[in-house]
Motif scaffolding. Structure first.
Motif, PDB file in Angstrom:
ATOM      1  N   SER A 159      66.657 -25.890 -13.495  1.00 17.09           N
ATOM      2  CA  SER A 159      65.278 -25.853 -13.718  1.00 17.09           C
ATOM      3  C   SER A 159      65.076 -25.876 -14.964  1.00 17.09           C
ATOM      4  O   SER A 159      65.154 -24.723 -15.169  1.00 17.09           O
ATOM      5  CB  SER A 159      64.571 -24.605 -12.872  1.00 17.09           C
ATOM      6  OG  SER A 159      64.986 -24.456 -11.497  1.00 17.09           O
ATOM      7  N   LYS A 160      63.415 -26.338 -15.114  1.00 12.16           N
ATOM      8  CA  LYS A 160      62.851 -26.676 -16.683  1.00 12.16           C
ATOM      9  C   LYS A 160      61.963 -25.714 -16.372  1.00 12.16           C
ATOM     10  O   LYS A 160      60.456 -25.753 -15.934  1.00 12.16           O
ATOM     11  CB  LYS A 160      62.956 -28.083 -16.998  1.00 12.16           C
ATOM     12  CG  LYS A 160      64.446 -28.895 -16.928  1.00 12.16           C
ATOM     13  CD  LYS A 160      65.206 -27.759 -18.037  1.00 12.16           C
ATOM     14  CE  LYS A 160      66.191 -28.738 -18.365  1.00 12.16           C
ATOM     15  NZ  LYS A 160      66.633 -30.085 -17.631  1.00 12.16           N
ATOM     16  N   ASN A 161      62.042 -25.328 -17.753  1.00  6.63           N
ATOM     17  CA  ASN A 161      59.562 -24.624 -17.864  1.00  6.63           C
ATOM     18  C   ASN A 161      58.818 -25.513 -17.971  1.00  6.63           C
ATOM     19  O   ASN A 161      58.197 -25.472 -18.149  1.00  6.63           O
ATOM     20  CB  ASN A 161      59.883 -23.958 -18.922  1.00  6.63           C
ATOM     21  CG  ASN A 161      61.003 -22.360 -18.486  1.00  6.63           C
ATOM     22  OD1 ASN A 161      60.647 -22.152 -17.733  1.00  6.63           O
ATOM     23  ND2 ASN A 161      61.674 -21.957 -20.278  1.00  6.63           N
ATOM     24  N   GLU A 162      59.553 -26.763 -18.738  1.00  3.81           N
ATOM     25  CA  GLU A 162      58.486 -28.146 -19.255  1.00  3.81           C
ATOM     26  C   GLU A 162      58.741 -29.095 -18.166  1.00  3.81           C
ATOM     27  O   GLU A 162      59.355 -28.815 -17.075  1.00  3.81           O
ATOM     28  CB  GLU A 162      59.506 -29.125 -20.556  1.00  3.81           C
ATOM     29  CG  GLU A 162      59.830 -28.122 -21.584  1.00  3.81           C
ATOM     30  CD  GLU A 162      59.155 -27.529 -22.298  1.00  3.81           C
ATOM     31  OE1 GLU A 162      57.154 -28.028 -22.369  1.00  3.81           O
ATOM     32  OE2 GLU A 162      58.989 -26.519 -23.291  1.00  3.81           O
ATOM     33  N   CYS A 163      57.530 -29.465 -18.180  1.00  2.40           N
ATOM     34  CA  CYS A 163      57.318 -31.076 -17.195  1.00  2.40           C
ATOM     35  C   CYS A 163      58.860 -31.951 -16.626  1.00  2.40           C
ATOM     36  O   CYS A 163      59.089 -31.815 -16.706  1.00  2.40           O
ATOM     37  CB  CYS A 163      56.718 -31.627 -17.630  1.00  2.40           C
ATOM     38  SG  CYS A 163      54.604 -30.596 -17.994  1.00  2.40           S
ATOM     39  N   THR A 164      59.341 -31.616 -15.144  1.00  2.00           N
ATOM     40  CA  THR A 164      60.340 -32.206 -15.112  1.00  2.00           C
ATOM     41  C   THR A 164      59.501 -33.786 -15.164  1.00  2.00           C
ATOM     42  O   THR A 164      58.756 -33.978 -14.293  1.00  2.00           O
ATOM     43  CB  THR A 164      60.606 -31.908 -13.869  1.00  2.00           C
ATOM     44  OG1 THR A 164      60.838 -30.177 -13.999  1.00  2.00           O
ATOM     45  CG2 THR A 164      61.848 -32.798 -13.319  1.00  2.00           C
ATOM     46  N   THR A 165      61.218 -34.747 -15.447  1.00  2.00           N
ATOM     47  CA  THR A 165      60.098 -36.201 -15.454  1.00  2.00           C
ATOM     48  C   THR A 165      61.442 -36.695 -14.798  1.00  2.00           C
ATOM     49  O   THR A 165      61.376 -37.299 -13.862  1.00  2.00           O
ATOM     50  CB  THR A 165      60.915 -36.182 -16.399  1.00  2.00           C
ATOM     51  OG1 THR A 165      59.333 -35.977 -17.551  1.00  2.00           O
ATOM     52  CG2 THR A 165      60.440 -37.658 -16.765  1.00  2.00           C
ATOM     53  N   ALA A 166      62.420 -35.920 -14.089  1.00  2.00           N
ATOM     54  CA  ALA A 166      63.678 -36.979 -13.499  1.00  2.00           C
ATOM     55  C   ALA A 166      64.155 -34.942 -12.356  1.00  2.00           C
ATOM     56  O   ALA A 166      64.803 -34.387 -13.348  1.00  2.00           O
ATOM     57  CB  ALA A 166      64.689 -37.239 -14.180  1.00  2.00           C
ATOM     58  N   VAL A 167      64.870 -35.234 -11.515  1.00  2.00           N
ATOM     59  CA  VAL A 167      65.038 -34.030 -10.487  1.00  2.00           C
ATOM     60  C   VAL A 167      66.379 -34.818  -9.719  1.00  2.00           C
ATOM     61  O   VAL A 167      66.052 -36.131  -9.429  1.00  2.00           O
ATOM     62  CB  VAL A 167      64.058 -33.800  -9.903  1.00  2.00           C
ATOM     63  CG1 VAL A 167      63.880 -34.558  -8.696  1.00  2.00           C
ATOM     64  CG2 VAL A 167      64.809 -32.667  -9.107  1.00  2.00           C
ATOM     65  N   GLY A 168      66.778 -34.372  -9.640  1.00  4.36           N
ATOM     66  CA  GLY A 168      68.866 -35.123  -8.809  1.00  4.36           C
ATOM     67  C   GLY A 168      70.172 -33.561  -8.921  1.00  4.36           C
ATOM     68  O   GLY A 168      69.638 -32.678  -8.785  1.00  4.36           O
TER      69      GLY A 168
END
Length: 344
Positions: A159-168
């Motif tokens: 999980s990222k603190n930045e805005c997620t652009t791609a998740v999988g």
């Protein structure tokens, strides 16, 4: 004189009685005023409370629609704006997200490849989710798990603190994927999921890695700890000392089975948007990682990994019964596996 004193005493008593009576009445009036004040205040507070509730009920939060992304028409089905149940995306609410899945086989470099993706600020690949059997027990549990991941409700170290652009996620072919391939392909189509196929060209090298990993699960060569992946050359050297003995009688059948499985997977999901990668190509040419970033439509970054390759050098130095294996594969469609020199 006596009459005067008597009259004076009566006057004093009358004055005292009048004062006493006045005090009592004042006290009564004051009490009534206080009671009335409390009553009036309570009424006012109830009215204020009622008014507040009414105002809260009347408030309607209207979210402005996200602006249309500047993309080609064919990309629209692959752009999503998930609304997690476990938290609010807030400033990322209008940040589009792409869904992906890495389809691979054990010991094909998928873990190594995934660490590259997760080094990107905007990519979250959540690992081998379906290694847990209950999550792949039927299509309902598979769908529920995928929904959680793609809705950004699956919390993990990726999980990222930045805005997620791609998740999988990373999904092995033997984890319900082939068994339910029709329903899963339909899910991918409906939800706009893109696929990254990652396989190994040299299936013999993959077999060495599989057997060595299985051995270490029991042997635990690294100070009593089993590690499928390592982060130091010293650890890699320790694990590489084990040279598996390959069953040469079953070898060709096993290689053919793996090859057929990958061929079927490509056929089952050929209508899904995808990219095909081979482990050896990524190792030799890191620009392949740029192709993946283009495929996922994420900003280009210099991707990195801490993982270290375990088995290096020629296959003859990694297989305990090399002569038997070489003899069996010579003159077969798999002869190229023993001729390839892959040292990186």
């Amino acid at each position: 004189m006596a009459d005067d004193l008597s009259s004076f005493a009566k006057d004093v008593l009358l004055v005292k009685s009048w004062k006493s009576s006045t005090f009592v009445w004042r006290l009564v009036v004051l009490t009534l005023a206080m009671v009335s004040g409390v009553y009036i205040c309570s009424i006012c507070l109830k009215q204020i409370g009622t008014g507040t509730k009414i105002r809260f009920l009347e408030i309607k939060v209207e979210q402005k629609p996200c602006p249309e992304p500047n993309i080609e028409p064919w990309e629209i089905p692959y752009v999503h704006y998930p609304k997690p149940k476990t938290y609010s995306r807030e400033e990322c609410a209008c940040h589009p997200v792409r869904y992906f899945a890495i389809l691979s086989m054990q010991r094909s470099g998928s873990g190594w490849f995934e660490t590259f993706l997760n080094s990107h600020d905007n990519i979250s690949s959540n690992g081998e989710i379906f290694s847990v059997k209950v999550r792949r027990s039927n299509m309902s549990t598979i769908t529920e798990t995928l929904d959680t991941i793609y809705n950004l409700d699956w919390l993990s170290s990726a999980s990222k603190n930045e805005c997620t652009t791609a998740v999988g996620l990373k999904w092995m072919l033997n984890q319900g994927l082939m068994q339910h391939h029709e329903q899963i392909a339909e899910y991918f189509r409906i939800h706009g999921v893109s696929l990254i196929f990652l396989f190994r060209r040299n299936l013999l090298r993959r077999m060495v890695s599989v057997l060595a990993n299985e051995y270490d699960k029991n042997a635990k060569l690294l100070n009593g700890t089993h590690k499928s992946h390592v982060h130091s050359p010293k650890e890699a050297e320790v694990l590489a000392k084990y040279k598996p003995i390959i069953n040469s009688t079953l070898l060709i059948a096993q290689l053919r089975q793996v090859n057929d499985t990958t061929t079927k997977a490509l056929e089952y999901f050929k209508s899904t948007r995808h990219i095909i990668l081979y482990y050896e190509d990524v190792v030799k040419n890191r620009t392949k990682l740029r192709d993946v970033q283009d495929f996922l439509k994420v900003p280009q970054m210099d991707l990195k990994t801490r993982q270290v390759k375990i088995h290096k050098g020629s296959l003859s130095s990694q297989i305990g019964n090399w002569n038997d294996v070489s003899k069996v594969l010579t003159g077969t469609p798999f002869e190229s596996f023993i001729r390839q020199d892959f040292r990186r």
